[in-house]
Enzyme design. Structure first.
Site, PDB file in Angstrom:
ATOM      1  N   LYS A 181       0.826  -1.216   0.000  1.00 27.65           N
ATOM      2  CA  LYS A 181       0.000   0.000   0.000  1.00 27.65           C
ATOM      3  C   LYS A 181       0.857   1.261   0.000  1.00 27.65           C
ATOM      4  O   LYS A 181       0.467   2.271  -0.577  1.00 27.65           O
ATOM      5  CB  LYS A 181      -0.997   0.005   1.157  1.00 27.65           C
ATOM      6  CG  LYS A 181      -2.058  -1.066   0.971  1.00 27.65           C
ATOM      7  CD  LYS A 181      -3.424  -0.714   1.508  1.00 27.65           C
ATOM      8  CE  LYS A 181      -4.419  -1.751   1.016  1.00 27.65           C
ATOM      9  NZ  LYS A 181      -5.733  -1.679   1.613  1.00 27.65           N
TER      10      LYS A 181
ATOM     11  N   LYS B   3      -3.918 -10.704  -6.543  1.00 28.95           N
ATOM     12  CA  LYS B   3      -5.223 -10.957  -5.901  1.00 28.95           C
ATOM     13  C   LYS B   3      -6.286  -9.979  -6.419  1.00 28.95           C
ATOM     14  O   LYS B   3      -5.961  -8.841  -6.769  1.00 28.95           O
ATOM     15  CB  LYS B   3      -5.073 -10.930  -4.371  1.00 28.95           C
ATOM     16  CG  LYS B   3      -5.591  -9.705  -3.686  1.00 28.95           C
ATOM     17  CD  LYS B   3      -5.577  -9.767  -2.179  1.00 28.95           C
ATOM     18  CE  LYS B   3      -5.913  -8.362  -1.699  1.00 28.95           C
ATOM     19  NZ  LYS B   3      -6.902  -8.190  -0.709  1.00 28.95           N
TER      20      LYS B   3
ATOM     21  N   LYS C  13     -10.712  -4.815  -4.283  1.00 28.81           N
ATOM     22  CA  LYS C  13     -11.735  -3.764  -4.421  1.00 28.81           C
ATOM     23  C   LYS C  13     -11.180  -2.530  -5.107  1.00 28.81           C
ATOM     24  O   LYS C  13     -11.864  -1.835  -5.815  1.00 28.81           O
ATOM     25  CB  LYS C  13     -12.156  -3.285  -3.028  1.00 28.81           C
ATOM     26  CG  LYS C  13     -13.160  -4.075  -2.305  1.00 28.81           C
ATOM     27  CD  LYS C  13     -13.653  -3.205  -1.142  1.00 28.81           C
ATOM     28  CE  LYS C  13     -13.825  -3.960   0.136  1.00 28.81           C
ATOM     29  NZ  LYS C  13     -12.704  -3.825   1.073  1.00 28.81           N
TER      30      LYS C  13
HETATM   31  P1  ATP Z   1      -8.748  -2.953  -0.520  1.00 32.66           P
HETATM   32  O1  ATP Z   1      -8.567  -3.261  -1.987  1.00 32.66           O
HETATM   33  O2  ATP Z   1      -9.519  -1.709  -0.240  1.00 32.66           O
HETATM   34  O3  ATP Z   1      -7.482  -3.050   0.271  1.00 32.66           O
HETATM   35  P2  ATP Z   1      -9.693  -5.626  -0.137  1.00 32.66           P
HETATM   36  O4  ATP Z   1     -10.499  -5.988  -1.349  1.00 32.66           O
HETATM   37  O5  ATP Z   1      -8.327  -6.218  -0.018  1.00 32.66           O
HETATM   38  O6  ATP Z   1      -9.684  -4.074   0.048  1.00 32.66           O
HETATM   39  P3  ATP Z   1     -10.510  -5.901   2.652  1.00 32.66           P
HETATM   40  O7  ATP Z   1     -11.588  -5.058   3.203  1.00 32.66           O
HETATM   41  O8  ATP Z   1      -9.116  -5.509   2.992  1.00 32.66           O
HETATM   42  O9  ATP Z   1     -10.621  -6.049   1.079  1.00 32.66           O
HETATM   43  O10 ATP Z   1     -10.755  -7.423   3.088  1.00 32.66           O
HETATM   44  C1  ATP Z   1     -11.928  -7.980   3.598  1.00 32.66           C
HETATM   45  C2  ATP Z   1     -11.816  -9.476   3.634  1.00 32.66           C
HETATM   46  O11 ATP Z   1     -11.778 -10.022   2.313  1.00 32.66           O
HETATM   47  C3  ATP Z   1     -10.518  -9.986   4.312  1.00 32.66           C
HETATM   48  O12 ATP Z   1     -10.838 -11.109   5.099  1.00 32.66           O
HETATM   49  C4  ATP Z   1      -9.649 -10.400   3.162  1.00 32.66           C
HETATM   50  O13 ATP Z   1      -8.733 -11.417   3.514  1.00 32.66           O
HETATM   51  C5  ATP Z   1     -10.675 -10.909   2.172  1.00 32.66           C
HETATM   52  N1  ATP Z   1     -10.194 -10.803   0.792  1.00 32.66           N
HETATM   53  C6  ATP Z   1      -9.837  -9.665   0.144  1.00 32.66           C
HETATM   54  N2  ATP Z   1      -9.485  -9.932  -1.123  1.00 32.66           N
HETATM   55  C7  ATP Z   1      -9.610 -11.288  -1.279  1.00 32.66           C
HETATM   56  C8  ATP Z   1      -9.397 -12.164  -2.390  1.00 32.66           C
HETATM   57  N3  ATP Z   1      -8.993 -11.724  -3.567  1.00 32.66           N
HETATM   58  N4  ATP Z   1      -9.627 -13.490  -2.206  1.00 32.66           N
HETATM   59  C9  ATP Z   1     -10.058 -13.961  -1.009  1.00 32.66           C
HETATM   60  N5  ATP Z   1     -10.290 -13.171   0.065  1.00 32.66           N
HETATM   61  C10 ATP Z   1     -10.068 -11.854  -0.059  1.00 32.66           C
END
Ligand code: ATP
Ligand code: LTN
Length: 335
Positions: free
Chosen positions: A117, A199, A202
């Site tokens: 990040k 991965k 969002k």
């Molecule tokens: P950002 O992109 O804003 O950092 P993010 O998509 O990584 O957000 P978070 O809010 O940080 O999402 O994560 C919420 C939950 O979703 C956490 O338990 C995280 O491990 C899970 N998660 C996020 N991305 C994935 C993915 N690609 N596959 C499986 N689990 C995920």
């Protein structure tokens, strides 16, 4: 919670940084509802974590309400679980400070999410981004949590929370439960549809890279059709076939079929047929989520009632932990 006191405690959180992706859903949130029967579950929309990267205030407020409605739409029942907004419960920030004083600079420097990040936002490498995992440890440890359902990317943060708990306990005497991660066997890391070595996230700037759980069926279908695969044209799970492996794991989770069954189903068929089947299965699977979400968002008064009650319950439980932690570190009793 009196009749359920002997059940183990689950805590998890999600940031209100936009509509959840299929990765958030499969890796974490889809499990939250299912766990409610067997555990005492506590779920939070972690808005304090979200401001570690720059947010537009009005948008954050809207995203927080939507994230709350989304967890309900995905199956969290506010009658069975405690569901609240993190900034409503002041103990998280209070415990954050106590735990920060039992966390080493070196440990935080090794966190890969911080490295990723800060590389992504080089003009705003703020102290909150650096100490993000301490606040996450506070979220978890405040409730004597046994299990934390998360995707694989959060494993390192969980390890740190365990280390912080153990260090505090050995310095000051037993207080915190050392939590275990609860990571699904399939779908713990859903990959980007455009770069299956990365991965699904969002905050990806390419909208074709991720499926948002509120995407309409035609959008879901189009994104899967454009998903990056390989030139072998054979649906089988194998090393080096990152794109197909990712689609197979998604299909497996939403249909309940294992990889051998999927290989048989698409034997002799091309990637076009397979991608269309994945698109349809995902879009059918998400239909109730889309419908429930619309219903919850149309009733803001109900949402408010739920998150207000959730915050009161969360405060009551976490206040007990904070009082004990204050006493253990040597703060003078206020009353
Ligand atoms: P950002 O992109 O804003 O950092 P993010 O998509 O990584 O957000 P978070 O809010 O940080 O999402 O994560 C919420 C939950 O979703 C956490 O338990 C995280 O491990 C899970 N998660 C996020 N991305 C994935 C993915 N690609 N596959 C499986 N689990 C995920
Ligand atoms: N760090 C997590 C979100 C999060 C969380 C938590 C998850 C904040 N506090 C407590 C589990 C338990 C993330 O970035 N996905």
């Amino acid at each position: 919670m009196s009749e359920t006191e002997n059940k183990k405690i689950i805590f998890s959180g999600i940031q209100p940084t936009g509509t959840f992706t299929l990765g958030n859903y499969i890796g974490a949130v889809s499990h939250w509802g299912k766990l409610q029967e067997d555990y005492n579950c506590i779920y939070s929309i972690v808005d304090m974590h979200a401001i570690t990267v720059r947010q537009e205030p009005a948008k954050l407020r809207q995203n927080t309400l939507e994230a709350y409605a989304l967890i309900l739409a995905c199956g969290v029942d506010p009658e069975k679980s405690i569901a609240f907004i993190q900034s409503h419960v002041k103990t998280h920030a209070e415990l954050n400070w106590i735990l920060a004083c039992s966390t080493q600079f070196g440990e935080l420097s090794r966190m890969t999410q911080f490295k990723d990040k800060s590389a992504k936002h080089p003009d705003d490498v703020n102290a909150g981004l650096f100490t993000y995992p301490v606040l996450m440890a506070a979220d978890i440890l405040a409730y004597k949590t046994d299990l934390v359902p998360v995707g694989a990317d959060q494993k390192q943060h969980l390890e740190l929370a365990r280390n912080i708990a153990q260090r505090f306990n050995s310095k000051y005497g037993e207080l915190f439960t050392v939590p275990e991660p609860y990571i699904p066997k399939t779908g713990a890391k859903v990959m980007s549809l455009q770069d299956p070595t990365k991965k699904m996230s969002k905050s990806d700037e390419n909208p074709n890279a991720c499926i948002y759980i509120l995407d309409e069926p035609d959008v879901i279908m189009r994104k899967f059709k454009r998903a990056v695969t390989d030139s072998e044209a054979c649906v089988r799970y194998a090393e080096g076939k990152d794109g197909i492996n990712n689609l197979m794991s998604i299909y497996s989770v939403v249909t309940g079929k294992d990889y051998a069954e999927i290989e048989r189903e698409f034997d002799g068929k091309g990637y076009g047929d397979f991608k269309a089947a994945v698109g349809e299965a995902v879009s059918d699977h998400l239909k109730p989520v889309r419908e429930n979400f619309a219903r919850y968002m149309a009733d803001k008064a109900y949402l408010k009632e739920c998150y207000t009650k959730g915050a009161e319950m969360a405060l009551r439980i976490s206040q007990k932990t904070i009082s004990k932690a204050y006493r253990k570190v040597g703060f003078v009793d206020r009353t």
